[in-house]
Scaffold this motif. Structure first.
Motif, PDB file in Angstrom:
ATOM      1  N   ILE A  58      41.454  52.612  34.894  1.00  0.00           N
ATOM      2  CA  ILE A  58      40.942  51.546  34.026  1.00  0.00           C
ATOM      3  C   ILE A  58      41.315  50.186  34.608  1.00  0.00           C
ATOM      4  N   SER A  59      42.547  50.057  35.078  1.00  0.00           N
ATOM      5  CA  SER A  59      43.014  48.774  35.618  1.00  0.00           C
ATOM      6  C   SER A  59      42.175  48.316  36.801  1.00  0.00           C
ATOM      7  N   ILE A  60      42.125  49.130  37.847  1.00  0.00           N
ATOM      8  CA  ILE A  60      41.414  48.654  39.038  1.00  0.00           C
ATOM      9  C   ILE A  60      39.903  48.703  38.845  1.00  0.00           C
ATOM     10  N   GLY A  61      39.417  49.668  38.062  1.00  0.00           N
ATOM     11  CA  GLY A  61      37.972  49.758  37.839  1.00  0.00           C
ATOM     12  C   GLY A  61      37.438  48.573  37.060  1.00  0.00           C
ATOM     13  N   LEU A  62      38.066  48.268  35.943  1.00  0.00           N
ATOM     14  CA  LEU A  62      37.596  47.173  35.093  1.00  0.00           C
ATOM     15  C   LEU A  62      37.760  45.819  35.772  1.00  0.00           C
ATOM     16  N   LEU A  63      38.912  45.602  36.400  1.00  0.00           N
ATOM     17  CA  LEU A  63      39.144  44.291  37.013  1.00  0.00           C
ATOM     18  C   LEU A  63      38.176  44.009  38.154  1.00  0.00           C
ATOM     19  N   MET A  64      37.855  45.018  38.973  1.00  0.00           N
ATOM     20  CA  MET A  64      36.886  44.794  40.051  1.00  0.00           C
ATOM     21  C   MET A  64      35.471  44.707  39.497  1.00  0.00           C
ATOM     22  N   GLY A 109      30.386  48.345  46.200  1.00  0.00           N
ATOM     23  CA  GLY A 109      31.849  48.279  46.163  1.00  0.00           C
ATOM     24  C   GLY A 109      32.427  47.638  44.916  1.00  0.00           C
ATOM     25  N   GLU A 110      31.649  46.764  44.252  1.00  0.00           N
ATOM     26  CA  GLU A 110      32.206  46.036  43.113  1.00  0.00           C
ATOM     27  C   GLU A 110      31.537  46.367  41.776  1.00  0.00           C
ATOM     28  N   VAL A 111      30.483  47.185  41.806  1.00  0.00           N
ATOM     29  CA  VAL A 111      29.845  47.594  40.548  1.00  0.00           C
ATOM     30  C   VAL A 111      29.798  49.126  40.456  1.00  0.00           C
ATOM     31  N   ILE A 112      29.135  49.766  41.397  1.00  0.00           N
ATOM     32  CA  ILE A 112      28.928  51.214  41.305  1.00  0.00           C
ATOM     33  C   ILE A 112      30.241  51.981  41.460  1.00  0.00           C
ATOM     34  N   ALA A 113      31.015  51.675  42.498  1.00  0.00           N
ATOM     35  CA  ALA A 113      32.289  52.384  42.703  1.00  0.00           C
ATOM     36  C   ALA A 113      33.256  52.157  41.528  1.00  0.00           C
ATOM     37  N   PRO A 114      33.434  50.918  41.040  1.00  0.00           N
ATOM     38  CA  PRO A 114      34.324  50.745  39.886  1.00  0.00           C
ATOM     39  C   PRO A 114      33.851  51.490  38.632  1.00  0.00           C
ATOM     40  N   LEU A 115      32.541  51.539  38.415  1.00  0.00           N
ATOM     41  CA  LEU A 115      32.034  52.302  37.265  1.00  0.00           C
ATOM     42  C   LEU A 115      32.372  53.780  37.418  1.00  0.00           C
ATOM     43  N   ALA A 116      32.178  54.319  38.620  1.00  0.00           N
ATOM     44  CA  ALA A 116      32.506  55.729  38.869  1.00  0.00           C
ATOM     45  C   ALA A 116      34.001  55.973  38.669  1.00  0.00           C
ATOM     46  N   ILE A 117      34.832  55.040  39.121  1.00  0.00           N
ATOM     47  CA  ILE A 117      36.281  55.175  38.938  1.00  0.00           C
ATOM     48  C   ILE A 117      36.631  55.145  37.451  1.00  0.00           C
ATOM     49  N   LEU A 118      36.042  54.228  36.717  1.00  0.00           N
ATOM     50  CA  LEU A 118      36.319  54.119  35.284  1.00  0.00           C
ATOM     51  C   LEU A 118      36.025  55.407  34.529  1.00  0.00           C
ATOM     52  N   ILE A 119      34.883  56.025  34.818  1.00  0.00           N
ATOM     53  CA  ILE A 119      34.514  57.231  34.081  1.00  0.00           C
ATOM     54  C   ILE A 119      35.072  58.498  34.725  1.00  0.00           C
ATOM     55  N   GLY A 120      35.626  58.367  35.906  1.00  0.00           N
ATOM     56  CA  GLY A 120      36.191  59.525  36.578  1.00  0.00           C
ATOM     57  C   GLY A 120      35.133  60.420  37.185  1.00  0.00           C
ATOM     58  N   LEU A 153      46.472  40.034  45.213  1.00  0.00           N
ATOM     59  CA  LEU A 153      45.539  40.627  44.256  1.00  0.00           C
ATOM     60  C   LEU A 153      44.664  41.673  44.944  1.00  0.00           C
ATOM     61  N   LEU A 154      44.047  41.287  46.046  1.00  0.00           N
ATOM     62  CA  LEU A 154      43.245  42.262  46.785  1.00  0.00           C
ATOM     63  C   LEU A 154      44.110  43.396  47.326  1.00  0.00           C
ATOM     64  N   GLY A 155      45.340  43.088  47.678  1.00  0.00           N
ATOM     65  CA  GLY A 155      46.254  44.129  48.138  1.00  0.00           C
ATOM     66  C   GLY A 155      46.523  45.155  47.052  1.00  0.00           C
ATOM     67  N   LEU A 156      46.729  44.682  45.829  1.00  0.00           N
ATOM     68  CA  LEU A 156      46.927  45.612  44.709  1.00  0.00           C
ATOM     69  C   LEU A 156      45.687  46.458  44.464  1.00  0.00           C
ATOM     70  N   TYR A 157      44.518  45.830  44.489  1.00  0.00           N
ATOM     71  CA  TYR A 157      43.276  46.589  44.325  1.00  0.00           C
ATOM     72  C   TYR A 157      43.141  47.639  45.422  1.00  0.00           C
ATOM     73  N   LEU A 158      43.347  47.206  46.661  1.00  0.00           N
ATOM     74  CA  LEU A 158      43.213  48.099  47.818  1.00  0.00           C
ATOM     75  C   LEU A 158      44.180  49.279  47.720  1.00  0.00           C
ATOM     76  N   LEU A 159      45.436  49.007  47.474  1.00  0.00           N
ATOM     77  CA  LEU A 159      46.433  50.078  47.435  1.00  0.00           C
ATOM     78  C   LEU A 159      46.270  50.979  46.210  1.00  0.00           C
ATOM     79  N   GLY A 160      45.844  50.419  45.088  1.00  0.00           N
ATOM     80  CA  GLY A 160      45.543  51.251  43.917  1.00  0.00           C
ATOM     81  C   GLY A 160      44.410  52.213  44.202  1.00  0.00           C
TER      82      GLY A 160
END
Length: 133
Positions: free
Chosen positions: A14-20, A55-66, A105-112
């Protein structure tokens, strides 16, 4: 307190998916012309900028819903890596005035995202049976 790894993975998703995703929505609303310009300035075709939508819409949506979380996270991490190289490379080895890493910030996103590549989504996810989950 009993540990719950699956709940922790959900919080991370939720954290990295929603924020991106918020960054991606901004690009959908305001356009990606500045990215096209940067790419063209580097001698690359401008249409490559549309990869930011993946990278900033489709992938985060997939991450959010698992859904196919491991592959979505790999795409997300690649997007972060490219953003660091294209926009923030001058800050890569720097600290800001408060002692934070120049690209923290990008480092946290990347490593998460990299963590999710290794772990997958956990049990609170839409899909769980593929090697990409």
């Amino acid at each position: 307190m009993k540990k719950n790894i699956d709940l922790g993975l959900l919080v991370l998703r939720i954290s990295i998916g929603l924020l991106m995703l918020l960054h991606g929505i901004s690009k959908l609303i305001h356009g990606i012309g500045f990215i096209e310009g940067m790419l063209e300035g580097m001698g690359m075709p401008g249409f490559v900028a549309y990869g930011v939508i993946v990278g900033e819409v489709i992938a985060p949506l997939a991450i959010l819903i698992g859904f196919k979380t491991r592959i979505a996270s790999a795409i997300y991490a690649f997007n972060c890596f490219v953003a660091i190289l294209m926009v923030h490379s001058k800050d890569l080895l720097s600290l800001n005035e408060h002692g934070g890493w120049g690209v923290e910030l990008l480092g946290l996103y990347l490593l998460g995202a990299v963590a999710l590549v290794f772990t997958g989504a956990g049990k609170y996810a839409l899909s769980q049976k593929s090697k990409w989950d």
